[in-house]
Design an enzyme around this catalytic site. Structure first.
Site, PDB file in Angstrom:
ATOM      1  N   ASN A 176       0.822  -1.204   0.000  1.00 23.06           N
ATOM      2  CA  ASN A 176       0.000   0.000   0.000  1.00 23.06           C
ATOM      3  C   ASN A 176       0.860   1.259   0.000  1.00 23.06           C
ATOM      4  OD1 ASN A 176      -2.051  -1.813   0.194  1.00 23.06           O
ATOM      5  ND2 ASN A 176      -2.384  -1.546   2.400  1.00 23.06           N
ATOM      6  N   ASP A 187      -0.661   4.214   0.957  1.00 23.24           N
ATOM      7  CA  ASP A 187      -1.528   5.191   1.633  1.00 23.24           C
ATOM      8  C   ASP A 187      -0.977   5.713   2.969  1.00 23.24           C
ATOM      9  OD1 ASP A 187      -3.825   2.424   2.396  1.00 23.24           O
ATOM     10  OD2 ASP A 187      -2.024   3.056   3.479  1.00 23.24           O
ATOM     11  N   HIS A 204       5.905  -0.564  -2.604  1.00 21.86           N
ATOM     12  CA  HIS A 204       5.477   0.145  -3.830  1.00 21.86           C
ATOM     13  C   HIS A 204       5.527   1.652  -3.656  1.00 21.86           C
ATOM     14  CE1 HIS A 204       3.184  -3.713  -5.189  1.00 21.86           C
ATOM     15  NE2 HIS A 204       4.484  -3.783  -5.391  1.00 21.86           N
ATOM     16  N   CYS A 232      15.252  15.546 -12.279  1.00 24.49           N
ATOM     17  CA  CYS A 232      16.469  15.506 -11.445  1.00 24.49           C
ATOM     18  C   CYS A 232      16.381  14.521 -10.299  1.00 24.49           C
ATOM     19  CB  CYS A 232      16.766  16.917 -10.909  1.00 24.49           C
ATOM     20  SG  CYS A 232      15.665  17.428  -9.580  1.00 24.49           S
ATOM     21  N   GLY A 289      -5.120  -9.030   3.271  1.00 22.52           N
ATOM     22  CA  GLY A 289      -5.783  -8.148   2.306  1.00 22.52           C
ATOM     23  C   GLY A 289      -5.055  -7.960   1.003  1.00 22.52           C
ATOM     24  N   ASN A 318      -8.316 -12.725   4.801  1.00 17.47           N
ATOM     25  CA  ASN A 318      -8.923 -12.206   3.577  1.00 17.47           C
ATOM     26  C   ASN A 318     -10.324 -12.807   3.472  1.00 17.47           C
ATOM     27  OD1 ASN A 318      -9.587 -11.558   0.873  1.00 17.47           O
ATOM     28  ND2 ASN A 318      -7.432 -11.649   0.270  1.00 17.47           N
ATOM     29  N   GLU A 321     -11.882 -13.365   0.939  1.00 19.48           N
ATOM     30  CA  GLU A 321     -11.923 -14.255  -0.234  1.00 19.48           C
ATOM     31  C   GLU A 321     -10.608 -15.008  -0.395  1.00 19.48           C
ATOM     32  OE1 GLU A 321     -14.404 -10.762  -2.529  1.00 19.48           O
ATOM     33  OE2 GLU A 321     -12.824 -11.814  -3.646  1.00 19.48           O
TER      34      GLU A 321
HETATM   35  C1  BV8 Z   1       8.446  -5.233 -12.101  1.00 15.25           C
HETATM   36  C2  BV8 Z   1       1.255   1.393  -8.031  1.00 15.25           C
HETATM   37  C3  BV8 Z   1      10.040  -5.393 -13.818  1.00 15.25           C
HETATM   38  C4  BV8 Z   1       1.090   2.060  -6.717  1.00 15.25           C
HETATM   39  C5  BV8 Z   1       1.137  -0.992  -8.370  1.00 15.25           C
HETATM   40  C6  BV8 Z   1       3.202 -11.678 -15.706  1.00 15.25           C
HETATM   41  C7  BV8 Z   1       3.416 -12.565 -14.671  1.00 15.25           C
HETATM   42  C8  BV8 Z   1       4.041 -12.154 -13.497  1.00 15.25           C
HETATM   43  C9  BV8 Z   1       4.478 -10.826 -13.357  1.00 15.25           C
HETATM   44  C10 BV8 Z   1       4.255  -9.963 -14.396  1.00 15.25           C
HETATM   45  C11 BV8 Z   1       3.630 -10.359 -15.552  1.00 15.25           C
HETATM   46  N1  BV8 Z   1       3.545  -9.300 -16.377  1.00 15.25           N
HETATM   47  C12 BV8 Z   1       4.097  -8.226 -15.761  1.00 15.25           C
HETATM   48  C13 BV8 Z   1       4.557  -8.620 -14.576  1.00 15.25           C
HETATM   49  C14 BV8 Z   1       5.234  -7.820 -13.592  1.00 15.25           C
HETATM   50  C15 BV8 Z   1       4.205  -6.976 -12.830  1.00 15.25           C
HETATM   51  C16 BV8 Z   1       3.109  -7.822 -12.255  1.00 15.25           C
HETATM   52  O1  BV8 Z   1       3.313  -8.485 -11.247  1.00 15.25           O
HETATM   53  N2  BV8 Z   1       1.929  -7.784 -12.915  1.00 15.25           N
HETATM   54  C17 BV8 Z   1       0.817  -8.596 -12.418  1.00 15.25           C
HETATM   55  C18 BV8 Z   1      -0.455  -7.728 -12.394  1.00 15.25           C
HETATM   56  C19 BV8 Z   1       0.640  -9.789 -13.359  1.00 15.25           C
HETATM   57  N3  BV8 Z   1       4.965  -6.381 -11.763  1.00 15.25           N
HETATM   58  C20 BV8 Z   1       5.589  -5.214 -11.985  1.00 15.25           C
HETATM   59  O2  BV8 Z   1       5.539  -4.592 -13.017  1.00 15.25           O
HETATM   60  C21 BV8 Z   1       6.472  -4.737 -10.829  1.00 15.25           C
HETATM   61  N4  BV8 Z   1       7.729  -4.355 -11.391  1.00 15.25           N
HETATM   62  O3  BV8 Z   1       8.276  -6.413 -12.090  1.00 15.25           O
HETATM   63  O4  BV8 Z   1       9.355  -4.581 -12.867  1.00 15.25           O
HETATM   64  C22 BV8 Z   1      11.431  -5.175 -13.532  1.00 15.25           C
HETATM   65  C23 BV8 Z   1      12.203  -6.233 -13.061  1.00 15.25           C
HETATM   66  C24 BV8 Z   1      13.532  -6.041 -12.846  1.00 15.25           C
HETATM   67  C25 BV8 Z   1      14.098  -4.783 -13.071  1.00 15.25           C
HETATM   68  C26 BV8 Z   1      13.314  -3.731 -13.539  1.00 15.25           C
HETATM   69  C27 BV8 Z   1      11.966  -3.924 -13.743  1.00 15.25           C
HETATM   70  C28 BV8 Z   1       5.858  -3.498 -10.175  1.00 15.25           C
HETATM   71  C29 BV8 Z   1       4.642  -3.867  -9.420  1.00 15.25           C
HETATM   72  C30 BV8 Z   1       4.091  -2.639  -8.691  1.00 15.25           C
HETATM   73  C31 BV8 Z   1       2.976  -2.088  -9.509  1.00 15.25           C
HETATM   74  N5  BV8 Z   1       2.358  -0.965  -8.791  1.00 15.25           N
HETATM   75  N6  BV8 Z   1       0.520   0.140  -8.003  1.00 15.25           N
HETATM   76  C32 BV8 Z   1      -0.356   2.454  -6.568  1.00 15.25           C
HETATM   77  O5  BV8 Z   1      -0.884   3.145  -7.447  1.00 15.25           O
HETATM   78  O6  BV8 Z   1      -0.941   2.053  -5.537  1.00 15.25           O
HETATM   79  S1  BV8 Z   1       0.327  -2.478  -8.291  1.00 15.25           S
HETATM   80  C33 BV8 Z   1      -1.100  -2.414  -7.377  1.00 15.25           C
HETATM   81  O7  BV8 Z   1      -1.405  -3.805  -7.079  1.00 15.25           O
HETATM   82  C34 BV8 Z   1      -0.928  -1.744  -6.009  1.00 15.25           C
HETATM   83  O8  BV8 Z   1       0.404  -1.412  -5.708  1.00 15.25           O
HETATM   84  C35 BV8 Z   1      -1.373  -2.843  -5.054  1.00 15.25           C
HETATM   85  O9  BV8 Z   1      -0.747  -2.682  -3.863  1.00 15.25           O
HETATM   86  C36 BV8 Z   1      -0.921  -4.044  -5.777  1.00 15.25           C
HETATM   87  C37 BV8 Z   1      -1.462  -5.343  -5.270  1.00 15.25           C
HETATM   88  O10 BV8 Z   1      -2.874  -5.236  -5.200  1.00 15.25           O
HETATM   89  P1  BV8 Z   1      -3.555  -5.645  -3.785  1.00 15.25           P
HETATM   90  O11 BV8 Z   1      -2.977  -4.782  -2.716  1.00 15.25           O
HETATM   91  O12 BV8 Z   1      -3.466  -7.097  -3.603  1.00 15.25           O
HETATM   92  O13 BV8 Z   1      -5.053  -5.186  -4.003  1.00 15.25           O
HETATM   93  P2  BV8 Z   1      -6.189  -6.000  -4.775  1.00 15.25           P
HETATM   94  O14 BV8 Z   1      -7.302  -5.034  -5.039  1.00 15.25           O
HETATM   95  O15 BV8 Z   1      -5.596  -6.759  -5.916  1.00 15.25           O
HETATM   96  O16 BV8 Z   1      -6.686  -7.092  -3.718  1.00 15.25           O
HETATM   97  C38 BV8 Z   1      -7.327  -6.651  -2.535  1.00 15.25           C
HETATM   98  C39 BV8 Z   1      -7.524  -7.890  -1.676  1.00 15.25           C
HETATM   99  O17 BV8 Z   1      -8.077  -7.484  -0.430  1.00 15.25           O
HETATM  100  C40 BV8 Z   1      -8.485  -8.917  -2.273  1.00 15.25           C
HETATM  101  O18 BV8 Z   1      -7.926 -10.199  -2.146  1.00 15.25           O
HETATM  102  C41 BV8 Z   1      -9.735  -8.788  -1.394  1.00 15.25           C
HETATM  103  O19 BV8 Z   1     -10.401 -10.022  -1.231  1.00 15.25           O
HETATM  104  C42 BV8 Z   1      -9.133  -8.354  -0.091  1.00 15.25           C
HETATM  105  N7  BV8 Z   1     -10.035  -7.607   0.798  1.00 15.25           N
HETATM  106  C43 BV8 Z   1     -11.068  -6.799   0.461  1.00 15.25           C
HETATM  107  N8  BV8 Z   1     -11.631  -6.281   1.599  1.00 15.25           N
HETATM  108  C44 BV8 Z   1     -10.914  -6.774   2.643  1.00 15.25           C
HETATM  109  C45 BV8 Z   1      -9.903  -7.616   2.140  1.00 15.25           C
HETATM  110  N9  BV8 Z   1      -9.026  -8.251   2.935  1.00 15.25           N
HETATM  111  C46 BV8 Z   1      -9.157  -8.073   4.271  1.00 15.25           C
HETATM  112  N10 BV8 Z   1     -10.083  -7.272   4.830  1.00 15.25           N
HETATM  113  C47 BV8 Z   1     -10.979  -6.612   4.057  1.00 15.25           C
HETATM  114  N11 BV8 Z   1     -11.921  -5.820   4.617  1.00 15.25           N
HETATM  115 ZN    ZN Z   2      13.963  18.461 -10.632  1.00 11.44          ZN
END
Ligand code: BV8
Ligand code: ZN
Length: 247
Positions: free
Chosen positions: A103, A105, A120, A131, A189, A215, A217
């Protein structure tokens, strides 16, 4: 959520020395912060590639800033929920304790957690894309978008990690080391679909840690969790905490 599972997790934690907590957007859901995937999520009906990638930012920094500015504005109106509060209190309970969050936030810190590993980045950090000057700036709204660097006039971006960008190396290394040497990993989560962050669960499991998932789910790591507490973190974590006894 079976009572005996909660009791078993509480017993597990009572005997744990090193605990790591790995969180995602779900831990902030009950604070009123939308998650990403699932109904009403931030990605629903929105072009992820355009809003959370360096290419999208270069193509249209204003549209990306409008997305982040709206999230920052919402965050000025929310506060930590009981899940954040329990996770912050646990830093005094375990000899070794680490929160690694996906997160951006800042709610774990707002609840009093220190040394949070922000895998992240942070939505409150602004970084100049020219810069590299970075600062914490909680201005909402900015007078003009995109904000401009006072030092060099360059376009400033949110200090978060976008898709295709590498995570801050020292943060990921610290989280990986903690996950690889803990007794219990509590996953709260997260859908666990984003790598390399989700890889922390596999690191902990392979190193022999007991994996607990909180979680409502199932997620992509449910199959490697020994315990899955199916409920909202804001209710489940206080229940587990209440069974831990004296700190
Ligand atoms: C990298 C920005 C390369 C910040 C985010 C194919 C296969 C595997 C990997 C990849 C692929 N294709 C591309 C990739 C790499 C990619 C990736 O993993 N993609 C995925 C989608 C397939 N990863 C990247 O690009 C990463 N960088 O690999 O770079 C590299 C390597 C070497 C050198 C240079 C470069 C970068 C990843 C970071 C991306 N940034 N966001 C922002 O705006 O916030 S990702 C985004 O998803 C957020 O950061 C978030 O934190 C993250 C994960 O999401 P979750 O937190 O899990 O949230 P989500 O909604 O998905 O789920 C919520 C959960 O909560 C649910 O399960 C729900 O049931 C539960 N819930 C709901 N209510 C509750 C609850 N749980 C408890 N209590 C409740 N009340
Ligand atoms: Zn600057």
């Amino acid at each position: 959520m079976p009572e005996d599972d909660v009791a078993r997790v509480a017993e597990l934690l009572r005997g744990a020395g090193k605990v790591v907590v790995f969180t995602g957007a779900g831990v902030s859901a009950e604070s009123g912060v939308p998650t990403f995937r699932g109904a009403g999520g931030l990605w629903e009906g929105r072009p992820v590639e355009q809003l959370a990638s360096p290419q999208g930012f270069v193509a249209d920094p204003v549209v990306v800033w409008e997305f982040y500015q709206q999230r920052r504005a919402n965050l000025t109106r929310v506060k930590p929920n009981p899940a954040h509060e329990v996770l912050a209190r646990w830093q005094y309970r375990f000899t070794s304790y680490t929160i690694a969050t996906q997160n951006v936030d800042g709610l774990h810190q707002a609840a009093g957690a220190q040394h949070v590993l922000e895998l992240h980045g942070s939505i409150w950090v602004i970084r100049c894309s020219a810069c590299g000057r970075a600062r914490v700036d909680r201005t909402v709204p900015f007078p003009a978008l995109p904000p401009r660097c006072e030092t060099c006039g360059g376009i400033e971006r949110p200090g978060v990690v976008w898709f295709g960008e590498s995570l801050p190396e020292e943060v990921l290394d610290a989280a990986t080391a903690a996950a690889g040497s803990c007794d219990v990993l509590v996953v709260v989560g997260t859908s666990a679909v984003v790598y390399p962050a989700a890889g922390l669960v596999h690191v902990a499991s392979a190193a022999g840690a007991t994996v607990v998932e909180v979680n409502p789910e199932a997620s992509a790591i449910s199959h490697i969790a020994q315990h899955s507490l199916r409920g909202p973190a804001g209710a489940v974590l206080p229940t587990v905490d209440s069974l831990l006894g004296e700190a």
